[in-house]
Design a protein around this motif. Structure first.
Motif, PDB file in Angstrom:
ATOM      1  N   ALA A  38       0.828  -1.206   0.000  1.00 54.15           N
ATOM      2  CA  ALA A  38       0.000   0.000   0.000  1.00 54.15           C
ATOM      3  C   ALA A  38       0.863   1.258   0.000  1.00 54.15           C
ATOM      4  O   ALA A  38       0.460   2.295  -0.530  1.00 54.15           O
ATOM      5  N   TYR A  39       2.029   1.170   0.606  1.00 59.54           N
ATOM      6  CA  TYR A  39       2.938   2.324   0.624  1.00 59.54           C
ATOM      7  C   TYR A  39       3.279   2.761  -0.801  1.00 59.54           C
ATOM      8  O   TYR A  39       3.265   3.963  -1.119  1.00 59.54           O
ATOM      9  N   ALA A  40       3.585   1.795  -1.672  1.00 62.54           N
ATOM     10  CA  ALA A  40       3.923   2.123  -3.053  1.00 62.54           C
ATOM     11  C   ALA A  40       2.748   2.782  -3.763  1.00 62.54           C
ATOM     12  O   ALA A  40       2.925   3.700  -4.571  1.00 62.54           O
ATOM     13  N   ALA A  41       1.531   2.317  -3.470  1.00 64.44           N
ATOM     14  CA  ALA A  41       0.349   2.912  -4.096  1.00 64.44           C
ATOM     15  C   ALA A  41       0.209   4.379  -3.706  1.00 64.44           C
ATOM     16  O   ALA A  41      -0.236   5.211  -4.512  1.00 64.44           O
ATOM     17  N   GLY A  42       0.590   4.710  -2.472  1.00 66.70           N
ATOM     18  CA  GLY A  42       0.541   6.113  -2.049  1.00 66.70           C
ATOM     19  C   GLY A  42       1.539   6.969  -2.796  1.00 66.70           C
ATOM     20  O   GLY A  42       1.227   8.098  -3.214  1.00 66.70           O
ATOM     21  N   VAL A  43       2.754   6.451  -2.992  1.00 64.48           N
ATOM     22  CA  VAL A  43       3.761   7.175  -3.768  1.00 64.48           C
ATOM     23  C   VAL A  43       3.285   7.377  -5.201  1.00 64.48           C
ATOM     24  O   VAL A  43       3.394   8.477  -5.772  1.00 64.48           O
ATOM     25  N   ILE A  44       2.748   6.310  -5.793  1.00 61.70           N
ATOM     26  CA  ILE A  44       2.293   6.372  -7.181  1.00 61.70           C
ATOM     27  C   ILE A  44       1.210   7.430  -7.358  1.00 61.70           C
ATOM     28  O   ILE A  44       1.212   8.188  -8.332  1.00 61.70           O
ATOM     29  N   ARG A  45       0.285   7.486  -6.418  1.00 64.29           N
ATOM     30  CA  ARG A  45      -0.783   8.481  -6.552  1.00 64.29           C
ATOM     31  C   ARG A  45      -0.219   9.900  -6.551  1.00 64.29           C
ATOM     32  O   ARG A  45      -0.624  10.737  -7.370  1.00 64.29           O
ATOM     33  N   TYR A  46       0.704  10.182  -5.650  1.00 63.12           N
ATOM     34  CA  TYR A  46       1.270  11.529  -5.608  1.00 63.12           C
ATOM     35  C   TYR A  46       1.968  11.857  -6.926  1.00 63.12           C
ATOM     36  O   TYR A  46       1.793  12.951  -7.481  1.00 63.12           O
ATOM     37  N   VAL A  47       2.736  10.921  -7.439  1.00 64.57           N
ATOM     38  CA  VAL A  47       3.487  11.155  -8.681  1.00 64.57           C
ATOM     39  C   VAL A  47       2.544  11.430  -9.841  1.00 64.57           C
ATOM     40  O   VAL A  47       2.723  12.396 -10.595  1.00 64.57           O
ATOM     41  N   ILE A  48       1.527  10.600  -9.993  1.00 64.38           N
ATOM     42  CA  ILE A  48       0.641  10.721 -11.148  1.00 64.38           C
ATOM     43  C   ILE A  48      -0.259  11.946 -11.040  1.00 64.38           C
ATOM     44  O   ILE A  48      -0.607  12.560 -12.055  1.00 64.38           O
ATOM     45  N   GLU A  49      -0.620  12.328  -9.817  1.00 65.97           N
ATOM     46  CA  GLU A  49      -1.491  13.491  -9.659  1.00 65.97           C
ATOM     47  C   GLU A  49      -0.704  14.798  -9.539  1.00 65.97           C
ATOM     48  O   GLU A  49      -0.850  15.709 -10.367  1.00 65.97           O
ATOM     49  N   LYS A  50       0.145  14.900  -8.538  1.00 67.14           N
ATOM     50  CA  LYS A  50       0.753  16.178  -8.200  1.00 67.14           C
ATOM     51  C   LYS A  50       1.968  16.522  -9.058  1.00 67.14           C
ATOM     52  O   LYS A  50       2.153  17.679  -9.442  1.00 67.14           O
ATOM     53  N   VAL A  51       2.810  15.541  -9.353  1.00 65.87           N
ATOM     54  CA  VAL A  51       3.978  15.826 -10.195  1.00 65.87           C
ATOM     55  C   VAL A  51       3.528  16.139 -11.613  1.00 65.87           C
ATOM     56  O   VAL A  51       4.041  17.064 -12.261  1.00 65.87           O
ATOM     57  N   ALA A  52       2.551  15.385 -12.105  1.00 65.54           N
ATOM     58  CA  ALA A  52       2.017  15.658 -13.440  1.00 65.54           C
ATOM     59  C   ALA A  52       1.411  17.057 -13.514  1.00 65.54           C
ATOM     60  O   ALA A  52       1.553  17.767 -14.519  1.00 65.54           O
ATOM     61  N   GLU A  53       0.749  17.458 -12.442  1.00 67.96           N
ATOM     62  CA  GLU A  53       0.150  18.794 -12.392  1.00 67.96           C
ATOM     63  C   GLU A  53       1.220  19.870 -12.511  1.00 67.96           C
ATOM     64  O   GLU A  53       1.038  20.870 -13.219  1.00 67.96           O
ATOM     65  N   ASP A  54       2.338  19.687 -11.827  1.00 62.73           N
ATOM     66  CA  ASP A  54       3.425  20.660 -11.879  1.00 62.73           C
ATOM     67  C   ASP A  54       4.102  20.661 -13.242  1.00 62.73           C
ATOM     68  O   ASP A  54       4.511  21.717 -13.752  1.00 62.73           O
ATOM     69  N   LEU A  55       4.229  19.487 -13.857  1.00 56.58           N
ATOM     70  CA  LEU A  55       4.865  19.396 -15.175  1.00 56.58           C
ATOM     71  C   LEU A  55       3.972  19.925 -16.289  1.00 56.58           C
ATOM     72  O   LEU A  55       4.457  20.315 -17.347  1.00 56.58           O
ATOM     73  N   ARG A  61       7.471  15.082   0.020  1.00 55.91           N
ATOM     74  CA  ARG A  61       8.732  15.635   0.506  1.00 55.91           C
ATOM     75  C   ARG A  61       9.812  15.630  -0.568  1.00 55.91           C
ATOM     76  O   ARG A  61      10.794  16.364  -0.458  1.00 55.91           O
ATOM     77  N   LYS A  62       9.667  14.801  -1.562  1.00 52.81           N
ATOM     78  CA  LYS A  62      10.650  14.733  -2.643  1.00 52.81           C
ATOM     79  C   LYS A  62      10.098  15.337  -3.935  1.00 52.81           C
ATOM     80  O   LYS A  62      10.520  14.974  -5.035  1.00 52.81           O
ATOM     81  N   HIS A  63       9.177  16.251  -3.804  1.00 48.78           N
ATOM     82  CA  HIS A  63       8.508  16.803  -4.978  1.00 48.78           C
ATOM     83  C   HIS A  63       9.498  17.380  -5.991  1.00 48.78           C
ATOM     84  O   HIS A  63       9.417  17.098  -7.188  1.00 48.78           O
ATOM     85  N   SER A  64      10.431  18.185  -5.528  1.00 52.26           N
ATOM     86  CA  SER A  64      11.363  18.831  -6.459  1.00 52.26           C
ATOM     87  C   SER A  64      12.232  17.797  -7.169  1.00 52.26           C
ATOM     88  O   SER A  64      12.517  17.934  -8.373  1.00 52.26           O
ATOM     89  N   LYS A  65      12.640  16.749  -6.462  1.00 54.70           N
ATOM     90  CA  LYS A  65      13.434  15.694  -7.093  1.00 54.70           C
ATOM     91  C   LYS A  65      12.607  14.924  -8.124  1.00 54.70           C
ATOM     92  O   LYS A  65      13.119  14.518  -9.168  1.00 54.70           O
ATOM     93  N   LEU A  66      11.330  14.751  -7.832  1.00 53.11           N
ATOM     94  CA  LEU A  66      10.448  14.062  -8.774  1.00 53.11           C
ATOM     95  C   LEU A  66      10.250  14.887 -10.048  1.00 53.11           C
ATOM     96  O   LEU A  66      10.270  14.351 -11.159  1.00 53.11           O
ATOM     97  N   VAL A  67      10.055  16.176  -9.885  1.00 54.43           N
ATOM     98  CA  VAL A  67       9.892  17.040 -11.055  1.00 54.43           C
ATOM     99  C   VAL A  67      11.146  16.996 -11.921  1.00 54.43           C
ATOM    100  O   VAL A  67      11.076  16.902 -13.150  1.00 54.43           O
ATOM    101  N   GLU A  68      12.307  17.032 -11.283  1.00 54.82           N
ATOM    102  CA  GLU A  68      13.564  16.937 -12.023  1.00 54.82           C
ATOM    103  C   GLU A  68      13.689  15.578 -12.722  1.00 54.82           C
ATOM    104  O   GLU A  68      14.140  15.496 -13.861  1.00 54.82           O
ATOM    105  N   PHE A  69      13.265  14.521 -12.035  1.00 51.93           N
ATOM    106  CA  PHE A  69      13.349  13.171 -12.580  1.00 51.93           C
ATOM    107  C   PHE A  69      12.550  13.040 -13.875  1.00 51.93           C
ATOM    108  O   PHE A  69      12.973  12.363 -14.820  1.00 51.93           O
ATOM    109  N   PHE A  70      11.396  13.704 -13.944  1.00 52.69           N
ATOM    110  CA  PHE A  70      10.514  13.592 -15.105  1.00 52.69           C
ATOM    111  C   PHE A  70      10.645  14.763 -16.075  1.00 52.69           C
ATOM    112  O   PHE A  70       9.907  14.835 -17.067  1.00 52.69           O
ATOM    113  N   SER A  71      11.586  15.662 -15.839  1.00 53.11           N
ATOM    114  CA  SER A  71      11.605  16.925 -16.580  1.00 53.11           C
ATOM    115  C   SER A  71      11.891  16.778 -18.068  1.00 53.11           C
ATOM    116  O   SER A  71      11.454  17.599 -18.862  1.00 53.11           O
TER     117      SER A  71
END
Length: 414
Positions: A19-36, A394-404
């Motif tokens: 379930a922990y991974a599912a929480g990470v995935i949701r943040y990435v697909i929703e919030k990181v995509a929104e920023d990108l 907490r790793k939002h900026s690193k995630l944005v860079e990862f997908f940039s």
């Protein structure tokens, strides 16, 4: 124009910890995509055990990101322990009798294509078969939303790690020379995922063709290697092992006798969680060799080195960028705290309730890792969803860079 680096998401095994991974995935697909300003994109999805379940779901639903994360979140959040975890009493009785004496008299045979196990897996069989649209994995590959899905299992008789790979390629890229690890090109289905998630003894092994398979996590719990073999240069790795915390041994005057649940939890940790640290350390060493070698020579060091390496291992070395997520809280402690609040009705069975209470009692060295694998209950998995989401934030900026440098031309349904 430089082609974007291939990205992979690598999903570990760990039972209810998934379930922990599912929480990470949701943040990435929703919030990181929104920023990108565009959907995030994974070229390769690689999973083992419960990570294979999350991986198959992600690969099958990535054409609809909203449904992908919201439904996955809902399924993890609404689990009920008394429905998900049930003793398989007939199997247990038969296994006990056969252990004591070799007899098949009045034995209860498991369902076709399954071995004996201590737990009834009907809940997971029905859930996976009903919820994951396996046919859509190939549709997403055809549409260019995904390069490959890999799921790892372990051959029961040989102990050989088998990586099942679904992709558009007519032939798989060169794999390892190690005969203990092979890759097989085929479409991923519910049976392969169930085999990958079959923790020995607890869950039944699954027959695929003429061979039996169980949990891929026994030899490759965090499937970094398959992602690299399929060409990934960026790895988003979601571990289900909490960050290590040092124990003040000098303050311990007496160590309690370890309980059965404690020992099982430590055994599961050793089998399913620990190899990742070695894999990441090895990757760091390769990256350092390539970077320092290139800096120290006038020649194209990496190209010259790979002229030799590629002939030996089938693929060149390359610098790989990892982004690691691991729980910021002790999942065993969270499981212990939650289990202590459960009633016999919540457990659904007095025997399980007794085992669960004993596993959650005490402190010090009596940890409850065992519970953290089996607490398939929304009260516990909901905490893990929230934790994964928060750790990703907490790793939002690193995630944005990862997908940039991701692709911008992919078309998703509105």
């Amino acid at each position: 124009m430089t082609e974007p680096s291939k990205r992979a998401i690598v999903l570990s095994g760990g039972g209810a910890r998934g379930a922990y991974a599912a929480g990470v995935i949701r943040y990435v697909i929703e919030k990181v995509a929104e920023d990108l300003g565009r959907p995030v994109h994974f070229d390769i999805v690689s999973g083992t055990s419960v990570g294979a379940i999350n991986a198959a779901w992600l690969a099958a639903t990535m054409d609809d990101p909203v449904h992908c994360v919201q439904r996955l979140w809902y399924l993890w959040r609404t689990m009920e322990l008394r429905r998900a975890v049930k003793p398989a009493w007939d199997n247990i009785w038969t296994m006990t009798r056969r252990l004591v004496r070799d007899t098949s008299e009045r034995s209860v045979e498991p369902r076709p294509g399954r071995s004996y196990s201590m737990l009834d897996t009907n809940f997971f069989v029905e859930l996976i078969s009903r919820e994951i649209p396996f046919h859509n994995i190939q549709n997403n590959i055809h549409a260019g939303l995904l390069d490959a899905l890999t799921v790892t299992g372990t051959d029961v008789h040989t102990g050989r790690t088998t990586v099942f790979v679904q992709s558009e390629r007519s032939e798989l890229p060169p794999w390892t020379r190690d005969p203990r690890r092979i890759a097989v090109a085929r479409r991923i289905d519910a049976e392969i995922v169930l085999a990958s998630a079959a923790i020995p003894i607890l869950f039944p092994a699954v027959k695929l063709g003429q061979r039996w398979y169980f949990d891929g996590g026994l030899r490759q719990n965090t499937p970094v290697s398959p992602a690299l073999r399929m060409g990934a240069k960026k790895l988003m790795v979601i571990s289900l092992k909490s960050a290590a915390r040092p124990v003040a041994l000098d303050r311990v005057t007496e160590v309690e006798t370890p309980t059965v649940s404690f020992l099982i939890g430590k055994l599961l940790n050793a089998l399913l969680l620990d190899p990742l640290d070695y894999d990441l350390a090895f990757m760091e060493r390769i990256n350092a060799i390539l970077e320092h070698g290139q800096a120290a020579t006038d020649i194209d060091f990496i190209e010259r080195l790979n002229e030799v390496i590629e002939a030996y291992r089938g693929q060149p070395y390359r610098i790989v960028e990892p982004l690691l997520f691991r729980p910021s809280q002790d999942l065993g402690q969270l499981a212990s705290d939650f289990a202590g609040q459960l009633t016999d009705k919540d457990w659904g069975n007095p025997v399980l309730a007794t085992i669960g209470r004993r596993a959650s009692e005490g402190g010090g060295f009596r940890e409850s890792d065992f519970l953290s694998y089996l607490l398939f209950d929304g009260g516990y998995t909901g905490q893990l969803l929230d934790l994964g989401y928060e750790d990703a934030r907490r790793k939002h900026s690193k995630l944005v860079e990862f997908f940039s440098d991701g692709p911008t031309a992919l078309t998703y349904p509105s």
